[in-house]
Design a protein around this motif. Structure first.
Motif, PDB file in Angstrom:
ATOM      1  N   LEU A 162      20.119  69.028  21.877  1.00 46.20           N
ATOM      2  CA  LEU A 162      20.400  67.935  22.805  1.00 46.20           C
ATOM      3  C   LEU A 162      19.808  66.621  22.297  1.00 46.20           C
ATOM      4  CD1 LEU A 162      19.996  69.458  26.386  1.00 46.20           C
ATOM      5  CD2 LEU A 162      22.098  68.774  25.239  1.00 46.20           C
ATOM      6  N   ALA A 163      18.613  66.709  21.712  1.00 43.34           N
ATOM      7  CA  ALA A 163      17.984  65.509  21.145  1.00 43.34           C
ATOM      8  C   ALA A 163      18.830  64.968  19.994  1.00 43.34           C
ATOM      9  CB  ALA A 163      16.566  65.819  20.682  1.00 43.34           C
ATOM     10  N   TYR A 164      19.346  65.873  19.166  1.00 42.51           N
ATOM     11  CA  TYR A 164      20.191  65.450  18.046  1.00 42.51           C
ATOM     12  C   TYR A 164      21.455  64.768  18.550  1.00 42.51           C
ATOM     13  CZ  TYR A 164      23.640  65.643  14.322  1.00 42.51           C
ATOM     14  OH  TYR A 164      24.622  65.302  13.431  1.00 42.51           O
ATOM     15  N   ILE A 165      22.131  65.397  19.508  1.00 44.46           N
ATOM     16  CA  ILE A 165      23.382  64.838  20.016  1.00 44.46           C
ATOM     17  C   ILE A 165      23.139  63.485  20.687  1.00 44.46           C
ATOM     18  CG2 ILE A 165      25.227  65.185  21.713  1.00 44.46           C
ATOM     19  CD1 ILE A 165      24.875  68.231  21.123  1.00 44.46           C
ATOM     20  N   GLY A 166      22.049  63.392  21.449  1.00 42.96           N
ATOM     21  CA  GLY A 166      21.725  62.117  22.075  1.00 42.96           C
ATOM     22  C   GLY A 166      21.500  61.020  21.047  1.00 42.96           C
ATOM     23  N   LEU A 168      22.603  61.076  17.895  1.00 44.95           N
ATOM     24  CA  LEU A 168      23.842  60.876  17.136  1.00 44.95           C
ATOM     25  C   LEU A 168      24.768  59.902  17.857  1.00 44.95           C
ATOM     26  CD1 LEU A 168      25.871  61.808  14.862  1.00 44.95           C
ATOM     27  CD2 LEU A 168      26.643  63.547  16.500  1.00 44.95           C
ATOM     28  N   ILE A 169      24.965  60.136  19.139  1.00 46.03           N
ATOM     29  CA  ILE A 169      25.921  59.342  19.904  1.00 46.03           C
ATOM     30  C   ILE A 169      25.293  58.053  20.432  1.00 46.03           C
ATOM     31  CG2 ILE A 169      27.375  59.380  21.977  1.00 46.03           C
ATOM     32  CD1 ILE A 169      27.748  62.367  21.506  1.00 46.03           C
ATOM     33  N   GLY A 170      23.973  58.103  20.642  1.00 47.70           N
ATOM     34  CA  GLY A 170      23.282  56.933  21.164  1.00 47.70           C
ATOM     35  C   GLY A 170      23.143  56.929  22.668  1.00 47.70           C
ATOM     36  N   VAL A 171      23.070  58.141  23.274  1.00 45.89           N
ATOM     37  CA  VAL A 171      22.933  58.244  24.723  1.00 45.89           C
ATOM     38  C   VAL A 171      21.627  58.960  25.050  1.00 45.89           C
ATOM     39  CG1 VAL A 171      24.269  60.397  24.758  1.00 45.89           C
ATOM     40  CG2 VAL A 171      24.024  59.059  26.857  1.00 45.89           C
ATOM     41  N   ASP A 172      20.938  58.494  26.073  1.00 47.42           N
ATOM     42  CA  ASP A 172      19.658  59.080  26.469  1.00 47.42           C
ATOM     43  C   ASP A 172      19.905  60.274  27.391  1.00 47.42           C
ATOM     44  OD1 ASP A 172      17.070  59.676  27.117  1.00 47.42           O
ATOM     45  OD2 ASP A 172      16.680  57.830  28.246  1.00 47.42           O
ATOM     46  N   ALA A 236      28.921  64.361  31.781  1.00 48.21           N
ATOM     47  CA  ALA A 236      29.383  63.062  32.270  1.00 48.21           C
ATOM     48  C   ALA A 236      28.664  61.922  31.558  1.00 48.21           C
ATOM     49  CB  ALA A 236      29.157  62.963  33.779  1.00 48.21           C
ATOM     50  N   SER A 237      27.370  62.097  31.298  1.00 45.88           N
ATOM     51  CA  SER A 237      26.609  61.051  30.591  1.00 45.88           C
ATOM     52  C   SER A 237      27.195  60.801  29.213  1.00 45.88           C
ATOM     53  CB  SER A 237      25.138  61.457  30.471  1.00 45.88           C
ATOM     54  OG  SER A 237      24.522  61.542  31.739  1.00 45.88           O
ATOM     55  N   ILE A 238      27.545  61.871  28.520  1.00 42.81           N
ATOM     56  CA  ILE A 238      28.131  61.744  27.171  1.00 42.81           C
ATOM     57  C   ILE A 238      29.496  61.073  27.251  1.00 42.81           C
ATOM     58  CG2 ILE A 238      29.063  63.059  25.226  1.00 42.81           C
ATOM     59  CD1 ILE A 238      26.804  65.106  25.746  1.00 42.81           C
ATOM     60  N   ASN A 239      30.347  61.557  28.157  1.00 43.05           N
ATOM     61  CA  ASN A 239      31.702  61.008  28.271  1.00 43.05           C
ATOM     62  C   ASN A 239      31.667  59.527  28.662  1.00 43.05           C
ATOM     63  OD1 ASN A 239      34.672  61.300  28.460  1.00 43.05           O
ATOM     64  ND2 ASN A 239      34.323  60.978  30.642  1.00 43.05           N
ATOM     65  N   GLU A 240      30.842  59.177  29.631  1.00 47.44           N
ATOM     66  CA  GLU A 240      30.777  57.794  30.088  1.00 47.44           C
ATOM     67  C   GLU A 240      30.208  56.875  29.012  1.00 47.44           C
ATOM     68  OE1 GLU A 240      28.620  57.896  33.746  1.00 47.44           O
ATOM     69  OE2 GLU A 240      30.181  59.039  34.788  1.00 47.44           O
ATOM     70  N   HIS A 241      29.246  57.376  28.239  1.00 42.20           N
ATOM     71  CA  HIS A 241      28.693  56.546  27.168  1.00 42.20           C
ATOM     72  C   HIS A 241      29.744  56.262  26.100  1.00 42.20           C
ATOM     73  CE1 HIS A 241      25.781  54.924  24.319  1.00 42.20           C
ATOM     74  NE2 HIS A 241      26.375  55.665  23.400  1.00 42.20           N
ATOM     75  N   ILE A 242      30.471  57.294  25.701  1.00 38.41           N
ATOM     76  CA  ILE A 242      31.521  57.108  24.695  1.00 38.41           C
ATOM     77  C   ILE A 242      32.574  56.131  25.211  1.00 38.41           C
ATOM     78  CG2 ILE A 242      33.425  58.243  23.476  1.00 38.41           C
ATOM     79  CD1 ILE A 242      30.790  58.950  22.242  1.00 38.41           C
ATOM     80  N   ARG A 243      32.978  56.311  26.454  1.00 38.04           N
ATOM     81  CA  ARG A 243      33.998  55.438  27.013  1.00 38.04           C
ATOM     82  C   ARG A 243      33.500  53.992  27.119  1.00 38.04           C
ATOM     83  NH1 ARG A 243      34.621  57.983  31.240  1.00 38.04           N
ATOM     84  NH2 ARG A 243      33.874  56.607  32.883  1.00 38.04           N
TER      85      ARG A 243
END
Length: 253
Positions: A162-166, A168-172, A236-243
């Protein structure tokens, strides 16, 4: 830089996860009352000890049957209604969520391959000379490296991937990590330790632990639905950040 293709890919992946999770819950809410009816039927059966045959798979030729009494079947229905279904569906839900994370990580890296060495990334195996001089294109080589990289991410602990994905994408995702780590650790207990809390569970769940060493944990309706909320929150946090970061026309849902 806007990237509507990535936004749409992640959106579709997110919606597939939500549909699967919601469908499973709808199924449980509809089927459990039927189990109660069947359970009551067996409870009221006058021949409580008379056993009936039920065909089951066998390693030997021909049919094989086992015998159960109405009293025993009542206990089977009660077990699955109280916890058995929730255990099985929790295991499946965590697996589907991890698949969602895998897909999103791969989708993001496919559009941003230079981010392959984000903090926490596992070491990739070197590209084989046979691949370099073979028929594979540059794009196929990169794709193979990225898939291997993402596979390696999920051999790590939930807190680490989860830390890596956060990163990588730039989401907390830090606010949700501990809750998911407990859920994933509970999943591991279902699979490996009959839901009895061990040192591995305690080390992964930490302050979110639901029991002490040796305690038998419970997965009931309330815990299952609470787990759904935690998983939906991360997704949702991941999807909303990407969007919000990559859409050319960001619209809040």
């Amino acid at each position: 830089m806007p990237n509507d293709v990535l936004v749409d890919q992640v959106k579709d992946t997110h919606q597939r996860l939500l549909r699967s999770v919601n469908d499973a819950l709808i199924f449980l809410k509809q089927v459990r009352p039927l189990l109660v009816i069947a359970q009551e039927k067996y409870a009221n059966d006058p021949s409580k000890v008379k056993k009936s045959p039920y065909i089951v798979p066998s390693i030997y030729p021909g049919e094989n049957s086992v015998h159960r009494s109405p009293e025993q079947l009542k206990a089977v229905y009660q077990y699955y209604n109280d916890t058995g279904f929730f255990q099985a569906f929790l295991v499946n839900m965590v697996s589907e969520f991890e698949s969602f994370l895998w897909d999103v990580s791969y989708q993001f890296l496919n559009h941003n391959p230079a981010r392959f060495n984000a903090k926490g990334a596992p070491t990739c195996a070197p590209i084989l000379m046979s691949d370099l001089i073979g028929e594979k294109t540059k794009e196929e080589l990169i794709d193979g490296v990225l898939q291997t990289l993402v596979d390696g991410v999920f051999y790590q602990k939930p807190a680490d991937y989860l830390a890596y994905i956060g990163g990588l994408i730039g989401v907390d995702l830090s606010a949700s990590v501990e809750d998911f780590c407990e859920i994933a650790a509970t999943r591991d207990l279902v699979v490996h330790n009959k839901l009895i809390a061990n040192t591995v569970y305690l080390s992964k769940a930490k302050d979110k632990s639901r029991g002490a060493l040796g305690d038998t944990l419970v997965i009931d309706e309330a815990y299952y639905e609470d787990s759904i909320k935690h998983i939906k929150k991360i997704a949702a946090s991941i999807n909303e950040h990407i969007r919000g970061k990559y859409s050319t026309e960001f619209e809040k849902i």
